[in-house]
Design a protein around this motif. Structure first.
Motif, PDB file in Angstrom:
ATOM      1  N   GLY A   1      21.756 -30.376  35.395  1.00  0.00           N
ATOM      2  CA  GLY A   1      20.536 -29.666  35.035  1.00  0.00           C
ATOM      3  C   GLY A   1      20.052 -28.769  36.158  1.00  0.00           C
ATOM      4  N   GLY A   2      19.053 -27.958  35.859  1.00  0.00           N
ATOM      5  CA  GLY A   2      18.510 -27.075  36.877  1.00  0.00           C
ATOM      6  C   GLY A   2      17.655 -25.985  36.276  1.00  0.00           C
ATOM      7  N   LEU A   3      17.365 -24.977  37.098  1.00  0.00           N
ATOM      8  CA  LEU A   3      16.545 -23.838  36.701  1.00  0.00           C
ATOM      9  C   LEU A   3      17.459 -22.637  36.479  1.00  0.00           C
ATOM     10  CD1 LEU A   3      13.782 -22.396  36.394  1.00  0.00           C
ATOM     11  CD2 LEU A   3      13.836 -22.055  38.881  1.00  0.00           C
ATOM     12  N   VAL A   4      17.287 -21.974  35.353  1.00  0.00           N
ATOM     13  CA  VAL A   4      18.113 -20.808  35.021  1.00  0.00           C
ATOM     14  C   VAL A   4      17.245 -19.792  34.301  1.00  0.00           C
ATOM     15  CG1 VAL A   4      18.878 -21.783  32.823  1.00  0.00           C
ATOM     16  CG2 VAL A   4      20.320 -20.100  34.000  1.00  0.00           C
ATOM     17  N   GLN A   5      17.593 -18.524  34.439  1.00  0.00           N
ATOM     18  CA  GLN A   5      16.865 -17.471  33.732  1.00  0.00           C
ATOM     19  C   GLN A   5      17.308 -17.401  32.281  1.00  0.00           C
ATOM     20  OE1 GLN A   5      17.369 -13.830  36.017  1.00  0.00           O
ATOM     21  NE2 GLN A   5      15.356 -14.148  36.968  1.00  0.00           N
ATOM     22  N   ALA A   6      16.424 -16.912  31.447  1.00  0.00           N
ATOM     23  CA  ALA A   6      16.766 -16.715  30.036  1.00  0.00           C
ATOM     24  C   ALA A   6      18.024 -15.863  29.929  1.00  0.00           C
ATOM     25  CB  ALA A   6      15.606 -16.063  29.311  1.00  0.00           C
ATOM     26  N   GLY A   7      18.905 -16.249  29.019  1.00  0.00           N
ATOM     27  CA  GLY A   7      20.179 -15.563  28.860  1.00  0.00           C
ATOM     28  C   GLY A   7      21.300 -16.149  29.698  1.00  0.00           C
ATOM     29  N   GLY A   8      20.959 -17.033  30.606  1.00  0.00           N
ATOM     30  CA  GLY A   8      21.943 -17.646  31.488  1.00  0.00           C
ATOM     31  C   GLY A   8      22.627 -18.840  30.859  1.00  0.00           C
ATOM     32  N   SER A   9      23.446 -19.504  31.685  1.00  0.00           N
ATOM     33  CA  SER A   9      24.251 -20.631  31.212  1.00  0.00           C
ATOM     34  C   SER A   9      24.130 -21.805  32.169  1.00  0.00           C
ATOM     35  CB  SER A   9      25.723 -20.229  31.107  1.00  0.00           C
ATOM     36  OG  SER A   9      25.914 -19.191  30.180  1.00  0.00           O
ATOM     37  N   LEU A  10      24.311 -22.993  31.617  1.00  0.00           N
ATOM     38  CA  LEU A  10      24.412 -24.219  32.394  1.00  0.00           C
ATOM     39  C   LEU A  10      25.415 -25.124  31.695  1.00  0.00           C
ATOM     40  CD1 LEU A  10      20.752 -25.339  33.316  1.00  0.00           C
ATOM     41  CD2 LEU A  10      22.555 -24.674  34.919  1.00  0.00           C
ATOM     42  N   ARG A  11      26.064 -26.002  32.481  1.00  0.00           N
ATOM     43  CA  ARG A  11      26.913 -27.030  31.891  1.00  0.00           C
ATOM     44  C   ARG A  11      26.427 -28.394  32.354  1.00  0.00           C
ATOM     45  NH1 ARG A  11      33.364 -28.396  32.407  1.00  0.00           N
ATOM     46  NH2 ARG A  11      32.698 -29.167  34.449  1.00  0.00           N
ATOM     47  N   LEU A  12      26.074 -29.212  31.392  1.00  0.00           N
ATOM     48  CA  LEU A  12      25.682 -30.584  31.673  1.00  0.00           C
ATOM     49  C   LEU A  12      26.889 -31.497  31.555  1.00  0.00           C
ATOM     50  CD1 LEU A  12      22.348 -30.827  29.633  1.00  0.00           C
ATOM     51  CD2 LEU A  12      22.719 -29.960  31.957  1.00  0.00           C
ATOM     52  N   SER A  13      26.903 -32.535  32.379  1.00  0.00           N
ATOM     53  CA  SER A  13      27.960 -33.541  32.329  1.00  0.00           C
ATOM     54  C   SER A  13      27.336 -34.914  32.113  1.00  0.00           C
ATOM     55  CB  SER A  13      28.751 -33.555  33.642  1.00  0.00           C
ATOM     56  OG  SER A  13      29.364 -32.313  33.888  1.00  0.00           O
ATOM     57  N   CYS A  14      28.089 -35.771  31.440  1.00  0.00           N
ATOM     58  CA  CYS A  14      27.669 -37.157  31.225  1.00  0.00           C
ATOM     59  C   CYS A  14      28.866 -38.051  31.527  1.00  0.00           C
ATOM     60  CB  CYS A  14      27.198 -37.358  29.797  1.00  0.00           C
ATOM     61  SG  CYS A  14      26.883 -39.081  29.356  1.00  0.00           S
ATOM     62  N   ALA A  15      28.795 -38.761  32.635  1.00  0.00           N
ATOM     63  CA  ALA A  15      29.868 -39.681  33.008  1.00  0.00           C
ATOM     64  C   ALA A  15      29.597 -41.033  32.359  1.00  0.00           C
ATOM     65  CB  ALA A  15      29.930 -39.807  34.524  1.00  0.00           C
ATOM     66  N   ALA A  16      30.555 -41.495  31.566  1.00  0.00           N
ATOM     67  CA  ALA A  16      30.397 -42.738  30.817  1.00  0.00           C
ATOM     68  C   ALA A  16      31.287 -43.830  31.398  1.00  0.00           C
ATOM     69  CB  ALA A  16      30.744 -42.506  29.355  1.00  0.00           C
ATOM     70  N   SER A  17      30.771 -45.049  31.452  1.00  0.00           N
ATOM     71  CA  SER A  17      31.551 -46.166  31.979  1.00  0.00           C
ATOM     72  C   SER A  17      31.122 -47.457  31.312  1.00  0.00           C
ATOM     73  CB  SER A  17      31.374 -46.273  33.499  1.00  0.00           C
ATOM     74  OG  SER A  17      30.028 -46.516  33.828  1.00  0.00           O
ATOM     75  N   GLY A  18      31.940 -48.489  31.507  1.00  0.00           N
ATOM     76  CA  GLY A  18      31.587 -49.815  31.028  1.00  0.00           C
ATOM     77  C   GLY A  18      32.162 -50.181  29.682  1.00  0.00           C
ATOM     78  N   ARG A  19      32.923 -49.292  29.078  1.00  0.00           N
ATOM     79  CA  ARG A  19      33.425 -49.571  27.729  1.00  0.00           C
ATOM     80  C   ARG A  19      34.607 -48.644  27.464  1.00  0.00           C
ATOM     81  NH1 ARG A  19      29.998 -51.982  24.052  1.00  0.00           N
ATOM     82  NH2 ARG A  19      29.132 -52.826  25.986  1.00  0.00           N
ATOM     83  N   THR A  20      35.451 -49.004  26.518  1.00  0.00           N
ATOM     84  CA  THR A  20      36.424 -48.056  25.968  1.00  0.00           C
ATOM     85  C   THR A  20      35.736 -47.332  24.833  1.00  0.00           C
ATOM     86  OG1 THR A  20      38.280 -49.519  26.516  1.00  0.00           O
ATOM     87  CG2 THR A  20      38.665 -47.807  24.871  1.00  0.00           C
TER      88      THR A  20
END
Length: 119
Positions: A9-28
């Motif tokens: 996450g973060g601050l971005v100007q309108a029209g811009g892009s971001l990529r969020l990540s979600c690291a998952a653990s503890g299960r198959t």
């Protein structure tokens, strides 16, 4: 114990892009659905996108269709949300969530990551 940890996450100007990540653990997670939700200040938490861990089937809220892409990397046990053409109304805390595929509700949640889009 399922753990979901968001980042990107973060601050971005309108029209811009971001990529969020979600690291998952503890299960198959092969029999799980993974999703992104978001909650703007003073509003309810809304569904954004979902992906089936097993076959990669995706589903999107109308408000983000064509702008956001959910994906997963099974080798890294990570789910992504690529967000393009961001708008100020996309500003929210974004949460990663998981549920068994046949479950009715998402019962595993990350801590959330703030996305702020300036106009």
């Amino acid at each position: 114990q399922v753990q979901l940890v968001e980042s990107g996450g973060g601050l971005v100007q309108a029209g811009g892009s971001l990529r969020l990540s979600c690291a998952a653990s503890g299960r198959t997670f092969s029999s799980y659905h993974m999703a992104w939700f978001r909650q703007a200040l003073g509003k309810e938490r809304d569904f954004v996108a979902q992906i089936s861990w097993g076959d990669g089937t995706t589903y999107y809220a109308d408000s983000v269709k064509g702008r956001f892409t959910i994906s997963r990397d099974t080798a890294k046990n990570t789910v992504y949300l690529q967000m393009n053409s961001l708008k100020p109304e996309d500003t929210a805390v974004y949460y990663c969530a998981a549920k068994i595929s046949f479950g009715r509700t998402y019962n595993y949640w990350g801590q959330g990551t703030q996305v702020t889009v300036s106009s």
